[in-house]
Enzyme design. Sequence first.
Site, short mmCIF file in Angstrom:
data_model
loop_
_atom_site.label_atom_id
_atom_site.label_comp_id
_atom_site.label_asym_id
_atom_site.label_seq_id
_atom_site.Cartn_x
_atom_site.Cartn_y
_atom_site.Cartn_z
N LYS A 17 0.82 -1.22 0.00
CA LYS A 17 0.00 0.00 0.00
C LYS A 17 0.85 1.26 0.00
O LYS A 17 0.58 2.19 -0.74
CB LYS A 17 -0.88 0.08 1.26
CG LYS A 17 -2.00 -0.90 1.35
CD LYS A 17 -2.91 -0.56 2.54
CE LYS A 17 -2.19 -0.56 3.87
NZ LYS A 17 -1.80 -1.89 4.36
N ARG A 92 -9.54 1.35 9.07
CA ARG A 92 -9.02 0.03 9.39
C ARG A 92 -10.00 -0.79 10.22
O ARG A 92 -9.68 -1.90 10.62
CB ARG A 92 -7.75 0.21 10.20
CG ARG A 92 -6.49 -0.34 9.55
CD ARG A 92 -5.37 -0.02 10.51
NE ARG A 92 -4.14 -0.67 10.23
CZ ARG A 92 -3.18 -0.21 9.45
NH1 ARG A 92 -3.37 0.91 8.78
NH2 ARG A 92 -2.05 -0.86 9.32
N ARG A 131 11.45 -6.15 5.11
CA ARG A 131 11.14 -4.75 4.81
C ARG A 131 11.94 -3.79 5.68
O ARG A 131 11.98 -3.91 6.89
CB ARG A 131 9.66 -4.49 5.00
CG ARG A 131 9.30 -3.03 4.73
CD ARG A 131 7.83 -2.86 4.56
NE ARG A 131 7.15 -2.77 5.83
CZ ARG A 131 5.85 -2.50 5.94
NH1 ARG A 131 5.12 -2.33 4.86
NH2 ARG A 131 5.30 -2.41 7.11
N ARG A 170 11.36 -1.32 11.03
CA ARG A 170 10.34 -0.88 11.97
C ARG A 170 10.17 -1.93 13.05
O ARG A 170 10.23 -3.12 12.78
CB ARG A 170 9.00 -0.69 11.24
CG ARG A 170 8.90 0.64 10.55
CD ARG A 170 7.76 0.71 9.59
NE ARG A 170 6.52 0.09 10.07
CZ ARG A 170 5.40 0.04 9.35
NH1 ARG A 170 5.35 0.57 8.14
NH2 ARG A 170 4.32 -0.52 9.84
N ARG A 181 -0.23 -8.24 13.53
CA ARG A 181 -0.83 -7.31 12.57
C ARG A 181 -1.70 -8.03 11.55
O ARG A 181 -2.75 -7.52 11.16
CB ARG A 181 0.26 -6.50 11.87
CG ARG A 181 0.76 -5.36 12.74
CD ARG A 181 2.13 -4.92 12.35
NE ARG A 181 2.17 -4.36 11.03
CZ ARG A 181 3.25 -4.39 10.24
NH1 ARG A 181 4.35 -4.98 10.65
NH2 ARG A 181 3.21 -3.84 9.06
P1 ADP Z 1 1.07 -1.56 7.75
O1 ADP Z 1 2.38 -1.87 7.16
O2 ADP Z 1 0.64 -2.56 8.77
O3 ADP Z 1 0.02 -1.24 6.74
P2 ADP Z 1 0.91 1.17 8.80
O4 ADP Z 1 2.13 1.94 8.58
O5 ADP Z 1 -0.28 1.47 7.94
O6 ADP Z 1 1.34 -0.34 8.68
O7 ADP Z 1 0.45 1.28 10.33
C1 ADP Z 1 1.34 1.02 11.39
C2 ADP Z 1 0.59 0.97 12.71
O8 ADP Z 1 -0.05 2.24 12.97
C3 ADP Z 1 -0.55 -0.03 12.78
O9 ADP Z 1 -0.10 -1.33 13.07
C4 ADP Z 1 -1.41 0.57 13.88
O10 ADP Z 1 -0.87 0.33 15.16
C5 ADP Z 1 -1.29 2.05 13.62
N1 ADP Z 1 -2.37 2.51 12.71
C6 ADP Z 1 -2.23 2.98 11.45
N2 ADP Z 1 -3.42 3.31 10.92
C7 ADP Z 1 -4.36 3.04 11.86
C8 ADP Z 1 -5.77 3.15 11.92
N3 ADP Z 1 -6.50 3.61 10.88
N4 ADP Z 1 -6.39 2.79 13.07
C9 ADP Z 1 -5.71 2.33 14.12
N5 ADP Z 1 -4.37 2.19 14.12
C10 ADP Z 1 -3.69 2.54 13.02
#
Ligand code: ADP
Length: 224
Positions: A17, A92, A131, A170, A181
């Site tokens: 994404k 989410r 990653r 990360r 996750r």
């Molecule tokens: P991923 O690689 O899992 O898509 P993101 O960078 O989008 O990771 O998100 C990292 C973390 O930030 C998530 O695991 C969560 O803890 C938090 N997070 C991001 N977006 C949301 C959301 N819309 N609602 C709740 N937590 C979120």
Amino acid sequence: MAEEFRIVLFGPPGAGKGTQAQLLAEQLGIPHISSGDLFRHHLRAETPLGLRAADYMRQGLLVPDDLTIDIILERVMAINSEEGFMLDGFPRNRHQAEVLDDALERRSRALDKVVCIDVPEGELLRRLAGRFSCRECQAPHSIPQDASAEVADASPFPQCDHCGGELYQREDDRPEAIRKRIEVYQAETLPVLGYYRDRRILAEVPGTDSVEGVNQKVLTVLGR
Ligand code: ADP
Ligand code: ZN
């Protein structure tokens, strides 16, 4: 033209994404709003929000809605109506999706498209373990798993292809958090797909192709 691009990019962690959202935002000339990037900025700056979100993120859990929704909606609503946007990582869960819809409808500009990038679980696990992310611009980079241990210790650190920033792994790309996750995605986030499917704005694109290949497919479903 851009008013047709109020887009949510959807998919499991590791589907690509972030990479696709960055590319598309450039190609379509619309702002990219990544909830994950936003939280990571707050984390690094040690703001009150960052400090409160930190534990959830580290464990691979969703940050609670009362910390998440306002800050994202504020961003989305700050965009003027002709501009369009690319949301990545939000919504989410079902509640976030409903609140987003309500807020957009009040300004009479509903979402145009939700594009889900789909990747099988085995491939997600493999990708996330390899990653590395840029400390400066957050761009994700993939480093083959067998080389990653070496890279993690290497000094000086490998550099970002985009800005030359330092790459790091990360905390939530470590194995226990990765599993969590994916679990959270299946339990809380996946049901949102049905919600958008019912509204007939969902497009699904396989994410197993190359970056360019996936990009082409997404542009196609967006009518470009
Ligand atoms: P991923 O690689 O899992 O898509 P993101 O960078 O989008 O990771 O998100 C990292 C973390 O930030 C998530 O695991 C969560 O803890 C938090 N997070 C991001 N977006 C949301 C959301 N819309 N609602 C709740 N937590 C979120
Ligand atoms: Zn960078």
